[in-house]
Design an enzyme around this catalytic site. Structure first.
Site, PDB file in Angstrom:
ATOM      1  N   ASP A 342       0.712  -1.119   0.056  1.00 43.53           N
ATOM      2  CA  ASP A 342      -0.175   0.013  -0.018  1.00 43.53           C
ATOM      3  C   ASP A 342       0.910   1.345  -0.057  1.00 43.53           C
ATOM      4  OD1 ASP A 342      -2.546   1.510   0.076  1.00 43.53           O
ATOM      5  OD2 ASP A 342      -2.631   1.236   2.195  1.00 43.53           O
ATOM      6  N   GLU A 345       2.448   5.002  -4.256  1.00 42.61           N
ATOM      7  CA  GLU A 345       2.404   5.772  -5.273  1.00 42.61           C
ATOM      8  C   GLU A 345       3.626   6.593  -5.750  1.00 42.61           C
ATOM      9  OE1 GLU A 345      -1.193   4.490  -3.936  1.00 42.61           O
ATOM     10  OE2 GLU A 345       0.124   5.864  -2.779  1.00 42.61           O
ATOM     11  N   ASP A 426      -9.062   3.535  -2.108  1.00 43.38           N
ATOM     12  CA  ASP A 426      -9.998   4.149  -0.930  1.00 43.38           C
ATOM     13  C   ASP A 426     -11.177   4.688  -1.427  1.00 43.38           C
ATOM     14  OD1 ASP A 426      -7.881   2.786   0.579  1.00 43.38           O
ATOM     15  OD2 ASP A 426      -7.056   4.988   0.967  1.00 43.38           O
TER      16      ASP A 426
END
Length: 708
Positions: A342, A345, A426
């Site tokens: 997670d 990015e 999300d």
């Protein structure tokens, strides 16, 4: 040979006065701008192998040709596509049909899709699938990792802040053929472990570990099928990756042993941020090896994430990826089955645009040959997560070489399906996001990312029973099926909203487990061809203009049509699709299922998890065509390990045929050497919306009295 081709292309592009085009496969062309610099783009992360020019010249009637320009320091490629319907473009919030969009290609931690209307999310996929009015199709790849923007319309325009880039165009007769060629070029997913296709339950977070155990126990007590319990970041010791909290997870091996005894698997989260801490073994190793991303001045970059100040591994470097992979040995030895990457990015709480500065540097500390090309974050931002999951997958394989790795990643890039599954980030617990999860998942499949899906029930904001019931009733047909929510929100396990919703969720999840023979076969097909598991209805008839924008109904594979109960006037494919149900009665929530004319659908008996799952008893639903025939496929292997690569699998052709007053169904093994010594079959005939079953019959064929 590879270096020779690269140098020849580079020399050619640097000296030419105009763009260069060449064929690199059957109806696959690559276009180079005159100022193309291979060192700024190659080797490409997209392609399995570097593109090799063929002796074939570009056809005189070749339709799509990019125009390369430079504007305000940006590199532009523009392709006139006319009035084609456009799809793909990766992970973007919005409609299935992508015409008229402006999409930001700069990966962003974009919770609830609030920034830029969800047109810039966690992943970048510089890819457009086009379908013309006559059903012929094309694909466009901008081979470019630099910060960019994509605009779609009569012209497809890639606008990059980096150097001039090449464009690859695929021409085919159908969208399916384009996607298969994309799979050939950029690779397909490996066969996942069977358990990863079951139902997953997650929360941010189930701590202490006793709470997660209670969740597992409740699934078994309530007879709701489930395969995986997930652990979010709070299991860690102060958010230090590869550690366990003495209070929340005091004995991870004991915890995983408990889950395994209950026939559950576990997936644990690992983020990229390494806490700055001279007493912490991961940071000690990272500092000693000089493995971290640098600032423009050459110092280690430090940014705040969950642990506070963090260093960030420079995954562009092979030596860093190798080091990262070694960290998984002891971690996986506790019995962990899969890994969740997670925040990759990468997300940085105090950084510009919630990430790293664009002038950060990658690769500058590496020894010769350890990085493809040193460069700025402006080039490598979009592939940070992609390179992270490359290393993670290798680490899991090294730790457990006899098991198929399962990696889920929030960030990825075109071609990243080779390394990880993904989800749509999300989202929110709203009806709008539930409905939008269908076109989002479909377009990810149309971008080569077959193994994907949303957080069922929504991650943020409080869910409610009505929403969870409807979302679960469609979510079980997504490739990736996980209920997940934030710690700050109300619980949303299948039983959280009372008995009525619990029954709806149980029924829906039961359907998923009964459909596993079909679903697993679809994953095999996708791993071989690159075709999506979950498909838009227009793929059933590419000339039917009514279907081009349909984003309520969808297909699972080519044979099963799914229509949500809330769908309003969906455009459905023509033909004798027969609707059926797998239960007695109707709770008003379950999706309507229809089987394609001429298709068969293999179903398993109900199981509570994939360890109990078996195809010893197989039900075959049949929808005969006008000639009284139907056919399909059934793929089986061990569900784990790599024996299937060496022939330990069975690939069956399933044939149904009406002769006189009898209907016969038979299984004929066409490939593989895996044996199935005991098999019981029964036939399900679809009559008036119901399924009429024959008695169970032992063997590889069964007969039944033909029903009209």
């Amino acid at each position: 040979m590879k270096r020779l081709i690269l140098s020849l292309l580079t020399a050619l592009s640097l000296t030419a006065s105009a763009q260069v085009s060449t064929m690199v496969g059957d109806r696959v062309a690559v276009f180079y701008p005159k100022n193309y610099d291979a060192a700024n783009h190659q080797p490409s992360p997209i392609f399995v192998h570097e593109l090799t020019p063929t002796a074939t010249q570009l056809a005189a009637n070749w339709q799509l040709k990019p125009v390369f320009t430079q504007e305000n320091g940006h590199s532009i490629a523009t392709i006139n596509v006319g009035d084609a319907d456009l799809y793909g473009t990766g992970e973007v919030y919005g409609d299935l049909r992508r015409n008229g969009e402006t999409i930001g290609m700069w990966n962003k931690d974009n919770g609830l899709y609030m920034t830029e209307g969800g047109k810039r999310l966690y992943q970048t996929h510089p890819w457009v699938l086009g379908v013309r009015k006559d059903g012929t199709a094309f694909g466009i790849i901008a081979d470019n990792t630099w910060k960019s923007k994509l605009t779609t319309g009569r012209e497809v325009r890639f606008d990059s802040e980096g150097p001039a880039f090449r464009v690859i165009i695929i021409e085919r007769q159908t969208p399916a053929e384009v996607l298969q060629e994309l799979g050939q070029l950029s690779g397909t997913m490996e066969m996942p472990p069977l358990w990863s296709l079951g139902f997953h339950q997650c929360r941010h977070s189930y701590v202490p570990d006793t709470w997660a155990m209670e969740i597992a126990d409740t699934f078994r007590e309530k007879q709701i099928p489930c395969d995986v319990i997930w652990m979010d970041i709070i299991y860690m010791d102060g958010f230090r990756i590869f550690t366990f909290s003495p209070e929340q997870m005091p004995d991870p091996k004991k915890f995983n042993d408990y889950l395994h005894k209950k026939h559950f698997k576990s997936v644990f989260m690992i983020d990229p941020g390494v806490k700055v801490d001279s007493t912490y073994f991961v940071d000690q190793q990272g500092m000693a090896g000089d493995y971290y991303v640098k600032k423009a001045n050459g110092e280690n970059f430090v940014g705040k994430v969950w642990p506070g100040d963090c260093h960030f591994p420079d995954f562009t470097r092979q030596d860093v990826r190798s080091w990262w992979s070694t960290l998984y040995k002891d971690f996986m030895a506790t019995g962990i089955d899969g890994v969740w990457n997670d925040m990759n990015e990468p997300a940085v709480f105090d950084g510009p645009d919630s990430s790293m500065p664009e002038d950060n540097q990658h690769g500058i500390a590496s020894p010769a040959g350890a990085v493809e090309v040193a460069g700025s974050h402006l080039r490598y931002h979009n592939v940070y997560g992609y390179n992270m999951v490359r290393a993670t997958r290798q680490g899991i394989l090294t730790a457990n070489p006899q098991k198929r790795p399962f990696v889920l990643s929030r960030s990825n890039f075109l071609g990243g399906q080779r390394y990880a599954a993904t989800w749509t980030g999300d989202n929110a617990s709203t009806w709008e996001h539930m409905k939008a999860s269908i076109p989002m998942t479909l377009n990810m499949g149309l971008t080569g990312q077959a193994f994907n899906g949303p957080d069922i029930g929504g991650f943020a904001r409080d869910c409610n029973g009505e929403l969870l019931a409807h979302w679960t009733a469609i979510g079980v047909y997504f490739p990736f099926v996980r209920n997940h929510c934030s710690l700050e929100e109300v619980q949303q396990e299948p039983w959280a909203f009372g008995e009525k919703v619990e029954k709806v969720c149980r029924t829906a999840i039961n359907r998923r487990y009964r459909l596993l023979p079909y679903v697993y076969t679809l994953f095999r097909e996708s791993s071989e061809t690159g075709l999506p598991v979950m498909r838009p209805v227009f793929m059933s008839d590419t000339e039917d203009q009514r279907l081009r924008s349909e984003q309520q109904a969808f297909m699972l594979g080519a044979d099963l049509l799914i229509v949500p109960r809330w769908a309003e006037n969906p455009a459905l494919p023509k033909g004798n699709w027969k609707t059926f149900t797998l239960e007695q009665g109707d709770d008003g929530y379950q999706a309507r299922l229809s089987l394609r004319e001429g298709a068969v659908l293999p179903l398993a008996n109900l199981s509570q998890n994939t360890e109990e799952y078996s195809t010893d008893s197989l039900t075959v639903l049949v929808n005969l065509d006008a000639n009284g025939k139907a056919c399909g496929r059934l793929y089986e292997d061990a569900g784990e390990g790599f024996g299937y690569r060496n022939g330990d699998y069975a690939d069956y052709e399933v044939q149904a045929k009406a002769e006189g007053k009898l209907l016969t169904v038979s299984l004929e093994q066409k490939a593989g050497r895996r044996e199935h010594p005991v098999r019981w079959l029964r036939i399900g005939q679809l009559v008036g919306g119901k399924v009429i079953y024959s008695p169970w019959q032992k063997g590889t064929s069964a007969t039944a009295k033909l029903k009209k």
